[in-house]
Design an enzyme around this catalytic site. Structure first.
Site, PDB file in Angstrom:
ATOM      1  N   HIS A 133      -6.709   4.950  75.481  1.00  8.81           N
ATOM      2  CA  HIS A 133      -6.088   6.043  76.212  1.00  8.81           C
ATOM      3  C   HIS A 133      -7.046   7.223  76.270  1.00  8.81           C
ATOM      4  CE1 HIS A 133      -2.178   4.391  76.893  1.00  8.81           C
ATOM      5  NE2 HIS A 133      -2.069   4.029  75.640  1.00  8.81           N
ATOM      6  N   ARG A 388      -0.954  -5.709  79.872  1.00 13.58           N
ATOM      7  CA  ARG A 388       0.201  -4.870  80.214  1.00 13.58           C
ATOM      8  C   ARG A 388       0.215  -4.616  81.713  1.00 13.58           C
ATOM      9  NH1 ARG A 388       2.141   1.283  78.974  1.00 13.58           N
ATOM     10  NH2 ARG A 388      -0.005   1.786  79.517  1.00 13.58           N
ATOM     11  N   GLU A 498      10.855   2.505  77.579  1.00 15.12           N
ATOM     12  CA  GLU A 498      10.150   3.778  77.528  1.00 15.12           C
ATOM     13  C   GLU A 498      11.027   5.001  77.765  1.00 15.12           C
ATOM     14  OE1 GLU A 498       5.965   3.556  79.170  1.00 15.12           O
ATOM     15  OE2 GLU A 498       6.867   1.865  80.203  1.00 15.12           O
ATOM     16  N   ASP A 535       6.617   8.236  76.729  1.00 12.81           N
ATOM     17  CA  ASP A 535       7.432   8.535  77.900  1.00 12.81           C
ATOM     18  C   ASP A 535       8.861   8.899  77.528  1.00 12.81           C
ATOM     19  OD1 ASP A 535       5.949   8.159  80.559  1.00 12.81           O
ATOM     20  OD2 ASP A 535       5.240   6.481  79.366  1.00 12.81           O
ATOM     21  N   ARG A 573       2.861   4.316  69.595  1.00  8.10           N
ATOM     22  CA  ARG A 573       2.692   5.704  69.136  1.00  8.10           C
ATOM     23  C   ARG A 573       1.371   6.288  69.626  1.00  8.10           C
ATOM     24  NH1 ARG A 573       6.272   7.050  65.110  1.00  8.10           N
ATOM     25  NH2 ARG A 573       7.235   5.362  63.945  1.00  8.10           N
ATOM     26  N   ARG A 705       1.067  11.175  83.468  1.00  9.35           N
ATOM     27  CA  ARG A 705       1.165  10.348  82.269  1.00  9.35           C
ATOM     28  C   ARG A 705       1.444  11.229  81.047  1.00  9.35           C
ATOM     29  NH1 ARG A 705      -0.101   5.218  82.730  1.00  9.35           N
ATOM     30  NH2 ARG A 705      -1.175   4.481  84.590  1.00  9.35           N
TER      31      ARG A 705
END
Length: 871
Positions: A133, A388, A498, A535, A573, A705
């Site tokens: 990320h 994913r 989410e 989210d 997380r 995001r």
């Protein structure tokens, strides 16, 4: 921590800061060094509340040209990097209490039987999922220099050195700091998904490769000394997975070809690492006699171990050289590569048994045992790659094919009709996809990904995660796509719940799936469910999301127990409370009872990978924290919440949700304020991760995001998503006469304790004075009241938290953490004021200026580095 140790850390920070100062002086002259030093002094005064010092900094920055602002920004970003390195090395060298020994002390005071312990030990399973990320703002070339620097500090502080050796190390430290100063700290281009994957492989090679067997040795020693148990040789309580190269949710750069390439590169890196291990073993295992089994395998060989290991080494070399050739487009035969885990493990275990049988246990349990344990933990594929994809992308495939076949539009069907169709196709013996069908590009990419998975070994793959899953058909749809691609084994599929609504509905969705006989046969007693933290908090605020996550896990545990299915909860997380971040030990022990039986799977992402696993000593301690917490959670589970706790937390969560949404969703002034008070739009230009900052390029805040959402609020020090609406809800509970119940929950319920302790840390990082400076300069006068309203809530929230926790200041219970933040505070202050100046210039400019843009990126990166767990 003693005063002496405190002084050592502070002295290290000062010494490295002085070296950086001398480096700047050598390049830019004495005047620049004096200017930087004056900025630092005024920054410290400003942080302590001196408004004159803050005003002097603002006046100076307004008077400097863009290039000079860039120089100041680079200096303070580097100061913060050096402070982090000093602290990281310091923490890794501390002989603080061993988490495994602390666990033993707790267990010795508790009552449990041997059967319970053996069962908990057999269920000890940590799967750490490395993700890329966009929170890691530091370039790989600088990460390497910083790693070298930390190693030098380690030798300087802990080795017995003579004067010449000390001088040599000091010279090396100065050289590395100088190299870093003269290196571009901002990437010119975004990293590709392949770059991100290679970075993950490097973390394994440079840290985890050594940390894993070291941790397992310590765990084995602890088990033998405390409980009379031994860790089985094939035990792999810690494994690694990855999203790098597999996470395609909203990332158009992760294609089927990229996934295939990353899988090969991982396999290649594993072959190289094991080749190095085997080569070393071949040198060491020079014994001329072996067991009958070994001699039968190698024939009449004078050095049987070397002969057997030489064959394995050659096969590993053929593998990594073959993958090199394959990736270069040259013709190769993959059948000559190592294909199965047994090809690696069987020769190693034959050597091990032979050494044990011939009385050479001490040799068997040395380097060979480490390599065997690496083989079980990493394997020939290095780690398992997850995939994913967003649920919409799967539905689009079926929509397109059903329309092509004249069956109607899958997307328009009811959930019941979708499930009926999917069930018929899953049990059909004919293929669904017609031979001559030409799908659209988006659909073809989904199908190509499934094709790559079908051609890949089961051992190389983790689980298939469905983002924004909300219905049983979302899961069954993926099962059908994988079946159509030719996968002949039941790849685990995990829905990712989410949003707040999806978390609340998760037990019903999984329940409907488990009621299906075909589905239960597919999962074969093992169900994965991913819990979304980012989210859900962005959707409903930290308190409502946290309680929804807890309740969903609790109900899912009961549901899977009822169906006699093992549940593995996968925790998505991040590093911050706004993304579910909690200290590892506290996070695990705050989960519902019974939630650890199926193992513990968690994402490790961005800069937190480097801070927790970037050095072998840090990684080993992190493993111990995880292992001790998991065992404690199973053997001494936290209490289930009492009914009146449930009632109160449910009421507070609802109030917290309404408070949060009332600001973020419903107030028409929020979005305009957010756009101007934070560098949100400027963040999109920072070449962080490979993934775009928005799921939909033309979307607004709702499509942003969770990571840049958190990132933006960290930059102006409001850290708003982590606390907004929470303590306001607590105040309502107090006003309704529930203070005694709150104190009981705080004392006796780990879930509630960890929520408040993390808010304590958040409030230490928040700085309303800095946030006010952003508002004064950047926010139109008609919106400034909005920022004041938020700061008033922040001040009241902090005051109420201190009252509840019976503290006079933040982080009283974590003095080391408080010191850590204080070390960086003086360097952060100038960066914030510098960023404000740059934001004002950029927003007033008629066109982009490359120097301004670069300086802006430096301040964003520098503040992120100083704030540490920003995303």
């Amino acid at each position: 921590m003693s005063q002496t140790i405190d002084h050592q850390l502070m002295d290290t920070v000062r010494e490295m800061g002085s070296i950086l100062g001398e480096t700047i002086k050598a390049q830019l002259g004495e005047d620049w060094l004096e200017r930087i030093e004056q900025v630092r002094i005024n920054g410290r005064k400003a942080h302590q509340g001196d408004k004159d010092a803050a005003g002097q900094l603002q006046d100076l920055f307004q008077s400097l040209d863009d290039q000079s602002l860039l120089t100041v920004g680079r200096a303070f970003a580097q100061f913060l990097n050096l402070a982090n390195i000093a602290e990281q090395e310091f923490n890794s060298s501390q002989h603080s209490s061993d988490p495994l020994e602390s666990l033993a002390d707790k267990l010795n005071q508790a009552s449990f039987n041997d059967t319970d312990f053996d069962q908990a030990l057999s269920q000890l399973q940590m799967d750490l999922v490395l993700t890329a990320h966009p929170t890691e703002v530091t370039r790989r070339t600088l990460i390497h220099k910083y790693s070298e620097l930390a190693d030098c500090l380690k030798h300087l502080h802990h080795d017995a050195l003579d004067e010449k050796e000390r001088l040599k190390l000091s010279t090396r430290i100065a050289a590395l700091i100088t190299q870093a100063w003269h290196t571009e700290e901002i990437r010119s281009e975004r990293p590709t998904p392949v770059d991100e994957a290679k970075w993950g492989f490097s973390v394994i090679e440079n840290s985890l490769w050594d940390a894993v067997p070291d941790f397992l040795r310590d765990l084995d020693d602890n088990l033998q000394q405390q409980y009379g148990r031994s860790l089985p040789i094939d035990s792999a309580p810690i494994r690694f997975s990855s999203w790098m190269g597999g996470d395609r949710d909203g990332n158009p750069f992760v294609t089927a070809d990229i996934t295939e390439r990353v899988l090969l590169l991982a396999r290649q890196r594993a072959a190289r690492l094991f080749h190095k291990d085997i080569s070393q073993l071949q040198v060491e295992l020079s014994m001329s006699h072996g067991s009958e089994d070994l001699m039968a395998e190698v024939g009449n060989a004078g050095e049987p171990y070397r002969k057997l290991l030489g064959q394995l080494r050659d096969k590993l070399q053929t593998t990594f050289e073959g993958i090199d050739a394959w990736l270069a487009g040259e013709p190769v035969n993959p059948k000559h590569w190592i294909q199965h885990q047994s090809e690696l493990l069987d020769p190693l275990m034959l050597c091990y048994r032979s050494l044990m049988d011939t009385g050479l246990e001490v040799v068997a349990n040395s380097e060979l045992l480490d390599t065997i344990r690496r083989a079980h933990s990493f394997g020939i594929h290095l780690l398992k790659l997850d995939v994913r994809q967003h649920s919409e992308r799967h539905s689009e495939v079926l929509s397109e094919v059903t329309r092509y076949l004249g069956l109607g539009d899958y997307l328009s069907w009811s959930e019941e009709d979708k499930q009926s169709f999917l069930m018929r196709e899953l049990t059909s013996k004919r293929p669904l996809f017609p031979r001559n069908w030409q799908p659209s590009d988006n659909v073809r990419e989904v199908l190509e990904t499934c094709r790559v998975l079908a051609q890949t070994s089961e051992d190389a793959l983790g689980i298939y995660i469905i983002s924004m899953a909300s219905l049983p058909s979302d899961v069954m749809c993926v099962q059908l796509l994988l079946q159509e691609a030719g996968i002949d084994w039941p790849m685990p599929i995990s829905p990712l719940f989410e949003t707040l609504e999806d978390l609340n509905n998760a037990p019903e969705v999984i329940g409907k799936l488990l009621d299906n006989d075909w589905y239960r046969g597919y999962v074969n007693g093992k169900q994965y469910v991913m819990i979304g933290y980012s989210d859900s908090a962005k959707d409903a605020g930290a308190l409502a999301a946290g309680w929804a996550q807890y309740q969903a896990q609790e109900k899912l545990v009961a549901l899977t127990d009822e169906h006699n299915v093992e549940l593995t909860l996968f925790h998505g997380r991040g590093g911050t409370i706004g993304r579910g971040g909690l200290p590892a030990h506290a996070a695990i022990l705050s989960q519902p009872p019974g939630s650890l039986k199926g193992g513990f799977r968690v994402t490790e992402q961005g800069e937190t990978i480097r801070y927790k696993f970037g050095m072998p000593a840090l990684a080993k301690r992190s493993f111990k924290l995880y292992a001790s917490a998991i065992l404690e959670g199973m053997l001494l589970p936290p209490p289930a919440p009492k009914e009146h706790w449930r009632e109160l937390i449910t009421s507070m969560a609802a109030d917290g949700r309404d408070n949060y949404r009332g600001v973020v969703r419903d107030d028409p002034e929020f979005v305009p304020y957010f756009r101007v008070a934070t560098p949100e739009s400027e963040l999109g230009k920072l070449p962080l991760g490979s993934r775009p900052s928005k799921r939909k390029p033309d979307g607004g805040v709702e499509s942003l995001r969770a990571i840049p959402w958190i990132f933006a609020w960290a930059q102006n020090r409001m850290v708003l998503p982590s606390w907004l609406g929470v303590m306001k809800a607590v105040q309502v509970a107090i006003d309704q006469g529930n203070k005694a119940t709150l104190e009981e929950m705080l004392n006796d319920w780990p879930f509630f304790q960890t929520r408040l302790s993390m808010l304590d840390m958040v409030f230490a990082k928040a700085d309303p004075n800095i946030a006010e400076q952003y508002d004064k300069r950047l926010v139109p006068e008609e919106l400034q009241h909005f920022g004041q309203r938020l700061r008033d809530e922040l001040a009241h929230s902090q005051s109420l938290l201190l009252e509840l926790m019976k503290q006079t200041s933040v982080m009283e219970q974590d003095p080391q953490g408080k010191q850590s933040m204080q070390i960086r505070a003086d360097y952060l202050e100038p960066l914030h004021l510098l960023q404000i100046e740059l934001l004002d210039r950029i927003r007033k400019a008629k066109q982009d200026d490359p120097i301004q843009q670069k300086a802006m990126m430096v301040t964003i990166a520098g503040i992120a580095i100083g704030m540490r767990n920003t995303g």
